[in-house]
Design a protein around this motif. Structure first.
Motif, mmCIF file in Angstrom:
data_model
loop_
_atom_site.group_PDB
_atom_site.id
_atom_site.type_symbol
_atom_site.label_atom_id
_atom_site.label_comp_id
_atom_site.label_asym_id
_atom_site.label_seq_id
_atom_site.Cartn_x
_atom_site.Cartn_y
_atom_site.Cartn_z
ATOM 1 N N LEU B 96 0.837 -1.205 0.000
ATOM 2 C CA LEU B 96 0.000 0.000 0.000
ATOM 3 C C LEU B 96 0.871 1.254 0.000
ATOM 4 C CD1 LEU B 96 -2.777 -1.027 2.557
ATOM 5 C CD2 LEU B 96 -2.971 -0.883 0.085
ATOM 6 N N LEU B 97 1.925 1.232 0.818
ATOM 7 C CA LEU B 97 2.783 2.418 0.907
ATOM 8 C C LEU B 97 3.593 2.606 -0.367
ATOM 9 C CD1 LEU B 97 4.117 2.280 4.566
ATOM 10 C CD2 LEU B 97 2.470 3.868 3.594
ATOM 11 N N ARG B 99 2.592 2.618 -3.269
ATOM 12 C CA ARG B 99 1.838 3.285 -4.335
ATOM 13 C C ARG B 99 2.222 4.748 -4.432
ATOM 14 N NH1 ARG B 99 -2.951 0.421 -5.835
ATOM 15 N NH2 ARG B 99 -3.754 2.377 -6.632
ATOM 16 N N LEU B 101 1.969 7.228 -2.260
ATOM 17 C CA LEU B 101 0.894 8.097 -1.820
ATOM 18 C C LEU B 101 1.464 9.303 -1.096
ATOM 19 C CD1 LEU B 101 -1.426 5.376 -0.310
ATOM 20 C CD2 LEU B 101 -1.716 6.553 -2.482
ATOM 21 N N PHE B 102 0.655 10.342 -1.016
ATOM 22 C CA PHE B 102 1.016 11.506 -0.229
ATOM 23 C C PHE B 102 0.986 11.115 1.255
ATOM 24 C CE2 PHE B 102 -0.506 15.167 2.216
ATOM 25 C CZ PHE B 102 0.544 16.038 1.982
ATOM 26 N N GLY B 103 1.973 11.541 2.008
ATOM 27 C CA GLY B 103 1.970 11.249 3.438
ATOM 28 C C GLY B 103 2.617 9.927 3.794
ATOM 29 N N PHE B 107 2.790 7.835 7.551
ATOM 30 C CA PHE B 107 2.289 6.480 7.791
ATOM 31 C C PHE B 107 3.408 5.578 8.287
ATOM 32 C CE2 PHE B 107 -1.278 7.408 4.738
ATOM 33 C CZ PHE B 107 -2.277 7.210 5.656
ATOM 34 N N ARG B 108 4.592 5.738 7.662
ATOM 35 C CA ARG B 108 5.705 4.897 8.050
ATOM 36 C C ARG B 108 6.049 5.115 9.520
ATOM 37 N NH1 ARG B 108 10.927 5.583 4.473
ATOM 38 N NH2 ARG B 108 11.032 7.381 5.837
#
Lengths: 290, 295
Positions: B96-97, B99, B101-103, B107-108
């Motif tokens: 998912l990460l 992809r 993505l912004f942010g 998230f990490r």
């Protein structure tokens, strides 16, 4: 014949874009849901630590009223400063020991040509597979024979015996430093130690930082070591064991306990936030390269 | 590996100095400890009276030691749930990460918090979340009409511990998988999409084979950790008399060695633990030759 082609193409790219957008939204939702589970216990810790003891079972997430009395209570119930100093002493000494000895050995394995280099390195690497629990009993007996049970020495001294993980990590990093630098320094008449101290150590700061964080966190969060070696008395044990003693002694005082838990995770979380990139690079470095 | 710099004259002494601590560790810390543990496992020794020879009695008595057999069973069940659980979930998060993505870094950071935090501190919160009477989890479940569950009782403690341990391990797994995913050249996917490999097919035929080295590495590390599970067990499942509702092998070693001072038994169990880890690692390396793809 040439006209329809661009139309078909725009359609398919726009549908790919729409798919990508849908996928992104779904990913966000999943990641947000996951984040809630990951961070939830921490938020609950903070929220509870700010509640009045009488409100400890209230389900509202926002404390009402907000109080800091649990933190002052913590210092009244436990010799909290003492516990922090104990944990800090052990963690700092362990970190110094690991940085020093792993850098020394890592430099030898990466840069110096000496007999049996490969064999010794493989022997060291194979000890990664050795569960640390196998050293528990002999180490305990050794330190008991030396009369060091009850002191902090058994908790930090082994860090000065080097370590397979740290040595491997630093060796890998030293290998990424162009060897021509060492050769050039050598031609200029630099000694082995000068190459180590003036060329390699300054350039390896990111890897040294990563190892420092790993060692500090490992020692700070350690439970089994202090449980075995330190007396279960609050003046002399570490923050982690102190908290678990608190759990049995004052069970039910959740607001104070959560304040204690927060104080004990805060230093490492701050350290992690500050040095996050180094930390994550360190894990990736140890995990991907073979 | 390049040749390296040759030490000249007096520099050989510096080489000895630089390697000295590591050699001490290797000789005494590793080799010496293993030999000492083997010897102690053949003794009856309570540290108060002088040790007596026991031969293999410490090992044979393990076979009828119900507490040890229970610890073995729990350790194996724990690993069977924890290893695949951690691998699959952390791979999913990494996918998912990946992809872009912004942010991503936020998230990490969030997924990493449990990994860096002390198991004791975090375990205290979990002990409350799992509480039977006033626990948060049972409270949330009451909304969907589920009766209170005794999460940390001997019936469920094992699975509750597995959940917390997976929760704590996702961060490391995610970082290792993310590094593996980011090392896959984009051209592979572009070439694959021409052959119709998109979505699941792209994952199955491009991503999965190319991250087998990361999966392999992660499986070994996670298995070794699974066999060493202790901290959450200690914080969450300890009972009033010092036993546990989900005693793992390391918990049993700790109890025998440092609560009961049965040094021989504790050493024998430590040897069994090391042998199991060794055996599994050998199995994995055997599997590696068949399953792992290195370019």
């Amino acid at each position: 014949m040439t006209k329809p082609i661009p139309i078909v193409q725009t359609r398919s790219t726009s549908s790919i874009k729409a798919n990508k957008l849908l996928g992104d939204i779904a990913s966000y939702l999943l990641l947000l849901f996951g984040s809630l589970i990951m961070v939830g216990p921490f938020l609950w810790m903070i929220s509870t630590s700010l509640k009045l003891p009488a409100d400890q079972f209230s389900r509202s997430f926002i404390p009402d009223p907000i109080t800091f009395s649990n933190y002052t209570r913590l210092w009244e119930l436990l010799p909290f400063t003492r516990l922090i100093i104990n944990s800090l002493t052990i963690s700092v000494l362990s970190t110094v020991g690991q940085l020093l000895t792993c850098a020394m050995a890592g430099f030898c394995f990466a840069v110096i040509d000496f007999p049996y280099r490969r064999l010794l390195f493989l022997a060291l690497l194979s000890t990664v597979m050795l569960p640390p629990q196998i050293t528990l009993v002999p180490n305990f007996i050794l330190f008991r024979w030396l009369g060091l049970i009850g002191t902090q020495v058994p908790l930090w001294l082994p860090a000065f015996w080097g370590g397979a993980f740290g040595t491997f990590l630093l060796r890998q990093y030293f290998l990424t430093i162009p060897f021509e630098l060492a050769e050039a320094a050598r031609i200029d008449g630099a000694s082995l130690m000068a190459i180590f101290l003036r060329v390699y150590l300054p350039l390896a700061q990111p890897a040294l930082a990563a190892l420092a964080i790993f060692s500090f966190m490992g020692a700070w969060n350690d439970l089994l070591g202090p449980l075995i070696y330190l007396p279960t008395d609050l003046e002399r044990t570490t923050l982690t064991v102190g908290l678990s003693l608190f759990q049995t002694q004052y069970s039910g005082r959740w607001t104070v306990m959560m304040a204690g838990a927060l104080v004990s995770v805060l230093p490492v979380i701050l350290l992690f936030l500050v040095a996050q990139r180094r930390f994550i690079e360190g894990i990736a470095l140890s995990g991907v390269k073979r | 590996m390049h040749a390296g710099i040759k030490p000249l004259g007096g520099e050989r002494w510096w080489l000895v100095v630089l390697l000295f601590p590591t050699m001490i560790g290797l000789l005494f810390g590793a080799l010496g400890s293993v030999l000492a543990t083997i010897v102690i496992s053949l003794l009856n020794w309570d540290l108060i009276t002088p040790p007596t020879w026991a031969g293999f009695a410490n090992y044979t008595s393990l076979l009828s030691d119900t507490l040890f057999l229970r610890a073995m069973r729990i350790t194996v069940l724990f690993s069977l749930a924890y290893v695949p659980g951690t691998i699959i979930l952390s791979l999913l998060i990494a996918l998912l990460l990946n992809r872009k993505l912004f942010g991503l870094s936020l998230f990490r950071t969030i997924y990493f918090l449990p990994t860096v935090s002390s198991a004791v501190a975090v375990g205290l919160v979990w002990s409350w979340i799992y509480g039977r009477e006033r626990g948060l989890l049972n409270y949330l479940l009451s909304f969907v009409g589920i009766a209170p569950i005794n999460w940390l009782g001997s019936q469920n403690a094992l699975w509750s511990i597995v959940i917390v341990n997976i929760w704590g391990a996702l961060g490391t797994g995610m970082v290792i998988f993310l590094a593996g995913l980011q090392a896959i050249p984009r051209e592979y996917y572009e070439a694959g999409s021409l052959d119709g490999a998109v979505g699941w097919k792209a994952f199955r035929y491009i991503t999965l084979p190319l991250i087998t080295p990361s999966i392999f590495f992660q499986t070994i590390i996670t298995t070794v950790h699974a066999f060493q599970a202790f901290e959450y067990v200690y914080v969450l499942t300890r009972t009033a008399n010092g036993a546990s509702n989900a005693p793992t092998l390391v918990y049993s070693i700790y109890r025998n060695g440092f609560n009961f001072f049965r040094m021989g038994t504790a050493s024998a169990q430590a040897i069994v633990l090391a042998l199991m880890i060794l055996l599994l690692t050998l199995c994995y390396f055997w599997l590696e030759r068949r399953l792992v793809v290195y370019d």
